[in-house]
Design an enzyme around this catalytic site. Structure first.
Site, PDB file in Angstrom:
ATOM      1  N   PRO A  95       0.818  -1.220   0.000  1.00 56.75           N
ATOM      2  CG  PRO A  95      -0.445  -1.352   1.970  1.00 56.75           C
ATOM      3  CD  PRO A  95       0.551  -2.086   1.143  1.00 56.75           C
ATOM      4  CD  GLU A 122       2.300  -4.154  10.643  1.00 59.74           C
ATOM      5  OE1 GLU A 122       2.391  -2.925  10.522  1.00 59.74           O
ATOM      6  OE2 GLU A 122       1.206  -4.760  10.691  1.00 59.74           O
ATOM      7  NE  ARG A 160      -8.157  -5.069 -21.180  1.00 59.35           N
ATOM      8  CZ  ARG A 160      -8.286  -3.903 -21.758  1.00 59.35           C
ATOM      9  NH1 ARG A 160      -7.386  -2.955 -21.584  1.00 59.35           N
ATOM     10  NH2 ARG A 160      -9.316  -3.639 -22.529  1.00 59.35           N
ATOM     11  CG  ASP A 175      -9.432  -0.246 -23.215  1.00 56.84           C
ATOM     12  OD1 ASP A 175     -10.380  -0.833 -23.731  1.00 56.84           O
ATOM     13  OD2 ASP A 175      -8.401  -0.790 -22.803  1.00 56.84           O
TER      14      ASP A 175
HETATM   15 CL1  6GU Z   1      -0.388  -3.483  -3.307  1.00 61.63          CL
HETATM   16  N1  6GU Z   1      -1.275  -4.183  -0.931  1.00 61.63           N
HETATM   17  C1  6GU Z   1      -2.123  -4.109   0.107  1.00 61.63           C
HETATM   18  N2  6GU Z   1      -1.948  -4.909   1.157  1.00 61.63           N
HETATM   19  N3  6GU Z   1      -3.153  -3.257   0.143  1.00 61.63           N
HETATM   20  C2  6GU Z   1      -3.310  -2.465  -0.922  1.00 61.63           C
HETATM   21  C3  6GU Z   1      -2.461  -2.498  -2.040  1.00 61.63           C
HETATM   22  C4  6GU Z   1      -1.427  -3.385  -1.992  1.00 61.63           C
HETATM   23  N4  6GU Z   1      -2.892  -1.583  -2.916  1.00 61.63           N
HETATM   24  C5  6GU Z   1      -3.963  -1.024  -2.379  1.00 61.63           C
HETATM   25  N5  6GU Z   1      -4.223  -1.532  -1.170  1.00 61.63           N
END
Ligand code: 6GU
Length: 251
Positions: A95, A122, A160, A175
Site C-alpha cells: 500500500p 507489516e 491485455r 478503452d
Molecule cells: Cl499493493 N497491498 C495491500 N496490502 N493493500 C493495498 C495495495 C497493496 N494496494 C492497495 N491496497
C-alpha cells in the site's frame, strides 16, 4: 513461437491465482505463448522445516515482517545470474507504493520479464527493498489483506495490452483511459427497449457524424466524472470548442 513475456509471482497464497490465470483472456494469452505466468510458493524457499517465512519486527511493536532469506532465495532461483537480474523488473505490491494507473500498465507491458512479490503483514524486511526491488506499487488508497489481489489486477491490465492478446472486437484503442479520456456511451440491440430508444444518429450510417458525436460524448463524460484527466492530454481546437460549449451550458 517464443514466449514474449515472462511473469513470475512470489506469494504465500499460490492457490488464490488458480482461477484468475486459467480463465478468459489470461488463459488465451498463455495458450498463444504471448505470456507465461508462473506462481511460486514463498514457503518452498523457507530454510526451516516448518516453512516459516515471517518473524517479529526488530525494535518491537505489533505485526510480523516477511523474512529476507526466503525472498532472496526465491528471487535468485527465478532470476538466475546477476546479469539477468538487470533486465527483470522486481515489483513489490504494497500500500506504500506508487499508485498503479494506465500509464504504468503501458510501461510494464513493454518489459520482457516481470517478477511480483506479494507483500503481507507489516511488510518485508527493508533489505529486500534495498537490494532486490525495482518498483513498489499499490493499486489505490485502501488497505487489502495482501498483495495477491493487486498482483492479479496488474497482471490482467498489462497482459491485455500485449500485441496479439485481444482480437479486433476487444481492442483497447477505445478503452476508457487509453487515450486519456473516458469512453463514450454504447448501445446494442434492441433499438427500442422498455420505451427507451437508441440515439438515432447511431443508426444513421453517417460515420463522420458518429465519430464526432462519440468524441463529444467522451469529452462530456470526462468533464463530468474525471475533469483532472483533461489537464493531462492534448486537445484539438475542435475539442476545446466542445468543452467551452459544455462548460457554458453548465453555468
Ligand atoms: Cl499493493 N497491498 C495491500 N496490502 N493493500 C493495498 C495495495 C497493496 N494496494 C492497495 N491496497
Amino acid at each position: 513461437m517464443k514466449t514474449k513475456m515472462q511473469v513470475d509471482v512470489i506469494t504465500i497464497f499460490p492457490r488464490m491465482f488458480e482461477g484468475i490465470i486459467q480463465e478468459s483472456i489470461l488463459k488465451r494469452a498463455q495458450q498463444k505463448n504471448i505470456v507465461k505466468i508462473s506462481i511460486h510458493n514463498l514457503r518452498d524457499f523457507a530454510l526451516n522445516k516448518h516453512s516459516i517465512v515471517d518473524d517479529y519486527s526488530y525494535g518491537g511493536g505489533a505485526g510480523m515482517v516477511l523474512k529476507p532469506e526466503p525472498i532472496f532465495r526465491a528471487v535468485e532461483k527465478i532470476v538466475g545470474s546477476a546479469k539477468a537480474k538487470r533486465r527483470v523488473r522486481i515489483i513489490l505490491l504494497t500500500p506504500q507504493g506508487e499508485t498503479f494507473d494506465q500509464d504504468k500498465a503501458k510501461e510494464l507491458s513493454r518489459e520482457e520479464h516481470l517478477l511480483f512479490i506479494c507483500g503481507h503483514y507489516e511488510g518485508v524486511d527493508e533489505r529486500v527493498k534495498e537490494n532486490l526491488i525495482t518498483d513498489e506499487v499499490s493499486i489505490g488508497d485502501y488497505v487489502l489483506t495482501g498483495g495477491e489481489l493487486p498482483a492479479m489486477v496488474i497482471i490482467d491490465s498489462l497482459v491485455r495490452l500485449l500485441p496479439g492478446v485481444l482480437n479486433k472486437r476487444e481492442s483497447f484503442e477505445n478503452d476508457s483511459f487509453y487515450q486519456g479520456l473516458l469512453d463514450y456511451p454504447h448501445y446494442t440491440r434492441p433499438r427500442r427497449f422498455r420505451g427507451k430508444s437508441v440515439p438515432a444518429l447511431l443508426l444513421s450510417g453517417n460515420h463522420s457524424r458518429i465519430r464526432k458525436w462519440r468524441r463529444q460524448k467522451s469529452l462530456e463524460n470526462t468533464l463530468k466524472k474525471k475533469p483532472d484527466l483533461l489537464e493531462k492530454i492534448e486537445l484539438s481546437a475542435e475539442d476545446q470548442k466542445v468543452l467551452e460549449e459544455l462548460r457554458r451550458k453548465r453555468k
